[in-house]
Structures are given as structure tokens and as C-alpha cells.
Scaffold this motif. Structure first.
Motif: not given
Length: 213
Positions: A142-151, A153-161, A179-184
Motif C-alpha cells: 500500500h505504501t509503494f502504491a501511495t508513494r508512486a501516485l504522490e510522485q 506515476m500514471d495510474s495505468k503504469t501503477l496498475s500494471t506494476i 483526490d490530493n492530486h486533483k486539488r493540486e
């Protein structure tokens, strides 16, 4: 001893069964690529045998085609895996003929695989020694996925990994991060809606003193 595998999971998002099922043939250290091809799990036996045990260790092919995947490895992780190979060679030298080289990446001092319950005990010991509190092993994924999105990483790539069956599942699971990305993103748009306040024009003034000052 097994801290390298905590960091490997944090850097790849592997499930525990996928981690414990890894063999060296699944990792190309030169290209830095890891292949997920099997899982190691303890499952209930269909029929109880003379040993009296109701469960057994089973190597399986991942249940979905999405779980069979390739994951690039970061250079620091590649170096740690090379160091771990050195540890395994030392184990083999110490154990002598008792060493069983099964080609496992995660192995005990005799070269055998480590079952999930035993590895979880090692994991809990590492957490206790670090003094950071208790977290489930799945929290590493879960931490890996969260940090990847914060950095970003596009959702398609993350989903594949991660080996998810769909991008929509990834988006639903980590919606709080998105949601945080959308606010930014909306903050970047905010300046377009700010009223433009005209600035006063500035002109140079040249003063020439008169005879009276």
C-alpha cells in the motif's frame, strides 16, 4: 538478515506470496528486471495425510494473467540483491552438504524456501526492533502504491506494476491519493480565475534645481 526484502517490497509492491515464490531465474540483475511468475502459499489440503497436517506449502501460478508481470528494479535494490547473493554463498559454505540450493531468492540459512507464517514472524521482529510500531505486511504494498501516485506515476503504469485486474480497481483503491492530486491540479487553474488588478504606470521624473534651490 531479511531487511532487504522489506525494502524490495517497498520498491515493487509485491504481495507476500509473490515475494516468497521468487527464484533467481526470475531476476535479471544486469537489466534490473524482475518477473513475477509464481506464488508460494500455505493452503488447506484436499485430503489429510499420515503426517496429520491439514495444510501444505504450494507453489502456484498467479491466478490472473495480470499478476504475471515484469517490474523494473531501482539500482539500489539491484545492489542489495547482489549483496544478498553473497550472504547465500556464505550460508552454503557454512552449511556444507546440508545446504539445499533450490534457487530461491528468499531463503533460510540452509537454502530452503521460507513459508509465509515464518516470514511474518521475521517481519514482526524487524518492526519491533525498529521501534516504528506494528503494520501488516500488506501495508508495504500500500505504501509503494501511495508513494508512486504522490510522485505522479500514471495510474495505468501503477496498475500494471501492482498486477491489478483493471485500472479502475487501482483508481478506486487509491482514490484518497488521487483526490490530493486533483486539488493540486485545481490550484494550478486558480490563477486563471483571479481578478486582474491593473498596476499603475511608472514614469521617470527628472528634476532640475533652479537658481533658488
Amino acid at each position: 538478515r531479511y531487511g532487504v526484502f522489506i525494502r524490495l517490497t517497498l520498491a515493487t509492491g509485491l504481495r507476500m506470496g509473490e515475494l516468497l515464490g521468487l527464484k533467481w531465474e526470475d531476476i535479471d540483475l544486469r537489466s534490473g528486471m524482475l518477473q513475477v511468475r509464481r506464488t508460494l502459499n500455505r493452503l488447506t489440503k484436499m485430503e489429510q495425510d499420515s503426517s496429520g497436517s491439514s495444510t501444505e506449502i504450494v507453489f502456484q501460478t498467479p491466478k490472473s494473467k495480470n499478476s504475471i508481470r515484469s517490474i523494473p528494479l531501482m539500482k539500489p535494490i539491484v545492489e542489495e540483491l547482489k549483496q544478498w547473493q553473497t550472504v547465500q554463498k556464505q550460508d552454503a559454505d557454512l552449511a556444507g552438504t546440508a545446504y539445499q540450493n533450490l534457487g530461491m531468492v528468499v531463503s533460510n540459512p540452509l537454502g530452503m524456501y521460507i513459508e509465509p507464517r515464518t516470514f511474518k514472524d521475521y517481519y514482526d521482529q524487524i518492526l519491533k526492533a525498529s521501534g516504528i510500531g506494528h503494520f501488516t505486511f500488506h501495508a508495504l504494498r500500500h505504501t509503494f502504491a501511495t508513494r508512486a501516485l504522490e510522485q505522479k506515476m500514471d495510474s495505468k503504469t501503477l496498475s500494471t506494476i501492482l498486477g491489478h485486474y483493471s485500472v479502475s480497481f487501482t483508481l478506486d483503491t487509491y482514490a484518497h491519493v488521487l483526490d490530493n492530486h486533483k486539488r493540486e491540479g485545481m490550484q494550478l487553474m486558480e490563477e486563471l480565475f483571479q481578478p486582474q488588478v491593473p498596476t499603475a504606470s511608472v514614469y521617470p521624473v527628472i528634476a532640475v534645481p533652479s537658481g533658488s534651490g
